[in-house]
Structure formats: C-alpha cells, structure tokens
Write an enzyme that holds these catalytic residues in place. Structure first.
Site, short mmCIF file in Angstrom:
data_model
loop_
_atom_site.label_atom_id
_atom_site.label_comp_id
_atom_site.label_asym_id
_atom_site.label_seq_id
_atom_site.Cartn_x
_atom_site.Cartn_y
_atom_site.Cartn_z
N HIS A 299 0.80 -1.24 0.00
CA HIS A 299 0.00 0.00 0.00
C HIS A 299 0.83 1.28 0.00
O HIS A 299 0.50 2.25 0.70
CB HIS A 299 -0.95 0.01 1.19
CG HIS A 299 -2.07 -0.97 1.11
ND1 HIS A 299 -2.61 -1.41 -0.09
CD2 HIS A 299 -2.80 -1.60 2.09
CE1 HIS A 299 -3.60 -2.26 0.15
NE2 HIS A 299 -3.73 -2.40 1.46
N GLU B 17 -11.78 -3.09 -2.15
CA GLU B 17 -10.74 -2.25 -2.71
C GLU B 17 -10.68 -2.40 -4.23
O GLU B 17 -10.10 -3.36 -4.74
CB GLU B 17 -9.39 -2.59 -2.08
CG GLU B 17 -9.40 -2.55 -0.55
CD GLU B 17 -8.24 -3.32 0.05
OE1 GLU B 17 -7.08 -3.07 -0.34
OE2 GLU B 17 -8.49 -4.20 0.92
N HIS C 23 -9.51 2.49 1.17
CA HIS C 23 -9.41 1.35 2.07
C HIS C 23 -10.43 1.45 3.22
O HIS C 23 -10.12 1.11 4.36
CB HIS C 23 -7.99 1.26 2.62
CG HIS C 23 -7.56 -0.12 3.01
ND1 HIS C 23 -7.92 -0.69 4.21
CD2 HIS C 23 -6.80 -1.05 2.37
CE1 HIS C 23 -7.39 -1.91 4.30
NE2 HIS C 23 -6.71 -2.15 3.19
#
Length: 346
Positions: A105, A309, A175
């Site tokens: 991420h 996501e 997220h």
C-alpha cells in the site's frame, strides 16, 4: 447539498480539515485531508435511522497512529509488490518491505500518511498531492488528485487522476472498512456479498498472487449468487485458511459500472452497491484486525469491517499477463469508483 469544513488541527505545521458532505436526503460522508480518509458515513436503515457504516476514529491522533489504512487512499501502488522491489526499463527500484518480505500500500509513508491540499466544491471536495521523485522509492514526480462527490441519489463517487514526468507504477484505492449493521453493533460475517466475478487471484504464502486465475465455481469464492461473508471464515479451503480464515483476495471483475459488487446487511436492510472501471476488487474481510484498540468505543476484533478495494491487480509490475499498472510520462491516469447506498426492497 451542503459541504461543511471544520478545522481538526495540524500535522508538521500543515492544517488538517474535515469536510462533511450532506445531501438533501440526509446522507452524510465525512472526509479529512490527512490521507483523504473517509472517517464517517451516516446512512439510513430500513426504519429511517441514520447510523455510521464505516470503521473510524474521532481524533486526528488516532488516525496518525493507525496501521490498518483505515478509510484512507492508499498508493502509489495499492496492494503488495513482491520483495519490495521492481524493475522498469532496466533499472531496479527498491521499496520499503513494510509487510515483510513485501511492499504494501505505498510504503511506510504512502498516500495514507500525508496531508493533502484541499479545495471545497459545491458537491464535494478535491484533494491534491504531488509525490516527489524518489518518495518511498518510486520514480517520477506524480501529481495526484482525489475527488469525492456526493449526489442526491445517495451515491458517493471517488475519482482518481494522476500524471507523471517519469514512467512509474500507479494504482490507487480507498481502504474503507464497511459495516452496514450501523454503529458497529454486529460484525460483518452475516453480511451477504454478490460479485460479478468468475475468477480470483490465487495467493502464495506471503499473499502475493501466484499468477494463476482460479475459477470460483464450487469454492467459497463463488459470489456470483448472493453468499455470506461467513462462508470464508468457516471454510477449510487452503486459500481462506492462508489469510487468517476469510478473504484477502483480488477478484477479477467480469463487468464494469454494472452493479458488479453488492453488499447487504439483511437485519438493518442497508445495501451498498459498488461500480468501478478497475479490473479487480480486493475483498478483505478484516481477518487481521487487531483485538487491541477500539473504534469510537467499540472494541476492535476480527471481521468488524469489510474492505472492497477497487484497483489494478496486485503485483502486476511482476506479472506480464496482468493488466499493466505502469503510467508513462505525459499519460493521464484516471479512474472512478462509485458507492451507492440503498435499502433492501421488502
């Protein structure tokens, strides 16, 4: 439509604000310019009672300490990059192994840990940030925009735009952990999910896609017909067990902007429909949520929220047969995901 801006404090002398988007039906979405985080979504249940349907905190300090990417925009690259490195045009780039041995991420200080510039719009807010060449190991200066807009049809859209002055990988997502029960009164195991997806990406022991697109048919990954999230939590399928008894998998979408993801909570009557132009959605059922800490007084625990996501395939930079996530100099990155909040028809 109303957009209310409030001051939350400062981070490194940079002002942090919250923006509450409220439509004519009473639905509210609150976002902040730290990490472009969605902190709260107030949506009605079947009795007209408005309650929060995402995991969140009340203070800026809690978000600064958060390690779960709670409600945030993550990037430059959402998901994992194997070994924390990649090669572009013969040059190797080294990234943080913040999810050992992989990169996750965007790194230690990805998009979720920076203060974005903010511009209030009539129906939303536009956040902008320039990620400098070399930031978190990525090449190129990347000018990024994230635009949140709310409609009077109870639809929240997130539009992503970016341009780079040097070739670089980019795929960005939000997220948020959704829980349609309202104010986290139950976990999400009895939520149902419907996905327009015939295949999911098989993962290796470090959660990196093996490259194999597995058929969902006859497995706990088959949500082509409505199924319970609980299915994966109690399953003995090796892929469910691998990720902590549940889901943390990319699903390949068959269609785009055609009601491809539908989440429901039968008890509250709330529904969430997600539409995107991305090729995949990572379904993460909160299997790794810590048993420590809390969300607005509700103790943290597994399965308290579910992430949907929308993004490019994880580790696509190492998988030539996956859709490319490489953005060329001068090329424009553009993506839209829409979240429609509704009610089950009784």
């Amino acid at each position: 439509m109303n957009v209310i801006q409030e001051s939350l404090g400062q981070i490194n002398h940079q002002p942090v604000f919250s923006f509450t988007l409220k439509n004519d039906l009473g639905l509210e979405v609150t976002v902040i310019n730290y990490g472009c985080i969605i902190t709260k979504i107030m949506a009605p249940d079947q009795n007209g009672q408005f309650e929060n349907i995402v995991l969140g905190h009340d203070t800026l300090e809690e978000y600064m300490e958060d390690s779960s990417f709670l409600g945030a925009i993550v990037g430059r690259v959402a998901g994992r990059i194997q070994g924390g490195s990649f090669e572009l045009d013969g040059k190797t780039y080294t990234l943080a192994q913040n999810n050992h041995p992989n990169h996750l991420h965007g790194g230690m200080n990805g998009f979720n840990k920076v203060v974005w510039d903010a511009e209030k719009l009539e129906d939303g807010v536009c956040f902008s940030y320039t990620s400098k060449d070399g930031e978190e190991g990525y090449p190129g200066n990347l000018a990024m925009k994230v635009i949140y807009k709310l409609t009077n049809e109870n639809e929240l859209s997130i539009q992503y735009e970016a341009q780079t002055d040097q070739k670089t990988p980019v795929t960005v997502t939000n997220h948020s952990y959704f829980n349609l029960s309202g104010d986290l009164r139950r976990d999400v195991l009895n939520h149902t999910l419907t996905l327009k997806s015939d295949k999911f990406l098989e993962l290796d022991q470090t959660f990196i896609p093996t490259g194999h697109l597995a058929d969902v048919k006859g497995t706990p990954f088959d949500f082509t017909s409505e199924g319970l999230i609980k299915t994966g939590a109690v399953s003995e399928h090796p892929q469910n067990v691998l990720v902590g008894n549940g889901y943390d998998h990319p699903f390949v979408l068959n269609e785009n902007h055609e009601h491809e993801v539908i989440l429901k909570d039968l008890e509250s009557g709330r529904t969430l429909t997600v539409e995107t132009d991305e090729p995949a959605v990572v379904v993460y059922s909160g299997n790794s949520l810590s048993s420590e800490g809390s969300f607005r007084g509700v103790p943290s625990r597994k399965y308290l929220g579910i992430c949907l996501e929308t993004q490019g395939f994880p580790d696509a930079i190492h998988q030539p047969h996956f859709p490319s996530i490489v953005l060329d100099e001068g090329q424009k990155y553009s993506s839209v995901t829409k979240y429609k909040f509704g009610l089950i028809e009784r």
